[in-house]
Design an enzyme around this catalytic site. Structure first.
Site, PDB file in Angstrom:
ATOM      1  N   LYS A  32      -0.166  -5.101  14.043  1.00  0.00           N
ATOM      2  CA  LYS A  32       1.124  -4.934  13.541  1.00  0.00           C
ATOM      3  C   LYS A  32       1.796  -3.779  14.268  1.00  0.00           C
ATOM      4  CE  LYS A  32       3.461  -3.249   9.621  1.00  0.00           C
ATOM      5  NZ  LYS A  32       3.349  -2.645   8.179  1.00  0.00           N
ATOM      6  N   ASP A  43       0.810  -1.056  -0.024  1.00  0.00           N
ATOM      7  CA  ASP A  43       0.092  -0.016  -0.033  1.00  0.00           C
ATOM      8  C   ASP A  43       0.756   1.192  -0.188  1.00  0.00           C
ATOM      9  OD1 ASP A  43       0.542  -1.101   2.802  1.00  0.00           O
ATOM     10  OD2 ASP A  43      -0.203   0.688   3.401  1.00  0.00           O
ATOM     11  N   TYR A  65       1.550   2.368  15.583  1.00  0.00           N
ATOM     12  CA  TYR A  65       2.864   3.151  15.755  1.00  0.00           C
ATOM     13  C   TYR A  65       2.958   4.298  16.821  1.00  0.00           C
ATOM     14  CZ  TYR A  65       4.103   0.183  11.513  1.00  0.00           C
ATOM     15  OH  TYR A  65       4.135  -0.734  10.675  1.00  0.00           O
TER      16      TYR A  65
END
Length: 277
Positions: free
Chosen positions: A179, A28, A148
């Protein structure tokens, strides 16, 4: 009894083998950074990733719409719902650019959202995350959260305590998989993973640093449920080969596959993945 609806349980089973590990290849990046390959080459990369044995690819809706369905033979489709570009005033500000319904119309097996904890727009990103999680529950679609520590208030994005916090944010808001980035020191990923009630996939590591095979083994030894590797796959001269060897590490051959095949694969892994440095 499964904590998921029958539809979500079925789709999660399509995301990987029953060993509970996952190998995802995000493709992506073109929205944020620009083309990762010319159009013909992009479709070739997707095909090679699928042939190499990736469990799933992550694409934006427009790219997914342009794929020949036969390209993803045995490979799940994850449609990424978040976006931003490198040209924005705030590159950490992710916004929703697609919906769960868009993904379902494309035949997606799952969706993903990106949240940067510590960014100036963290609140809006968390609100979007929560809304997507609710829609995923209504439609029985698995949700991968890419979370993140990233923004002006983040001193160390690889701090293990901070990573444990972000993976639990993903779990608290309804993600099925999360993730995130790697910890420093790396062996502290074991503490990050042990804190999480949902499977943790680690990003592919810093490009140009270290051997990908060693990195993968360390991630699995720390308890990670797999990897989501993008740049170190599509930037490799042979995406098919690097994915094939990663798949061998993430999903080791069963004993009846034969010791000789395993040894050959290990030798090949050292040779191919060394080229991913």
């Amino acid at each position: 009894m499964s904590r998921w609806s029958p539809g979500k349980s079925l789709r999660i089973s399509r995301l990987g083998p029953p060993d509970g590990r996952f190998l995802f290849v995000p493709l992506d990046h073109s929205l944020a950074d620009g083309p990762i390959a010319c159009e013909g080459r992009f479709h070739e990369v997707v095909q090679q990733v699928s042939e190499g044995g990736a469990d799933a690819v992550v694409l934006h809706k427009g790219r997914a719409r342009g794929l020949d369905p036969r390209t993803l033979r045995g490979t799940a489709l994850v449609v990424h719902l978040s976006g931003s570009t490198a040209h924005a005033q705030d590159v950490d500000a992710k916004v929703l650019v697609a919906s769960v319904e868009d993904a379902l119309l494309l035949g997606a097996d799952a969706v993903s959202v990106h949240v940067n904890v510590g960014s100036d727009t963290e609140a809006a990103q968390l609100a979007d995350f929560g809304a997507v999680a609710g829609a995923c529950d209504r439609w029985g679609l698995p949700l991968l959260a890419m979370v993140y520590p990233r923004g002006p208030r983040v001193r160390d994005p690889h701090d293990p305590a901070l990573l444990a916090h972000v993976v639990n944010i993903a779990a608290d808001l309804g993600a099925d998989l999360v993730k995130t980035t790697w910890s420093a020191p790396f062996d502290a990923m074991a503490d990050v993973v042990s804190s999480s009630p949902i499977p943790v996939l680690v990003a592919g590591g810093p490009s140009g640093e270290g051997d990908l095979a060693t990195y993968t083994r360390s991630a699995l030894a720390a308890g990670c449920s797999g990897l989501a590797v993008g740049r170190r796959v599509f930037g490799h001269p042979s995406p098919r080969d690097v994915v094939r060897e990663l798949a061998t590490l993430v999903h080791p051959p069963t004993p009846d596959s034969g010791q000789e095949q395993s040894e050959l694969s290990s030798l090949s892994s050292s040779r191919v993945l060394a080229g991913s440095r």
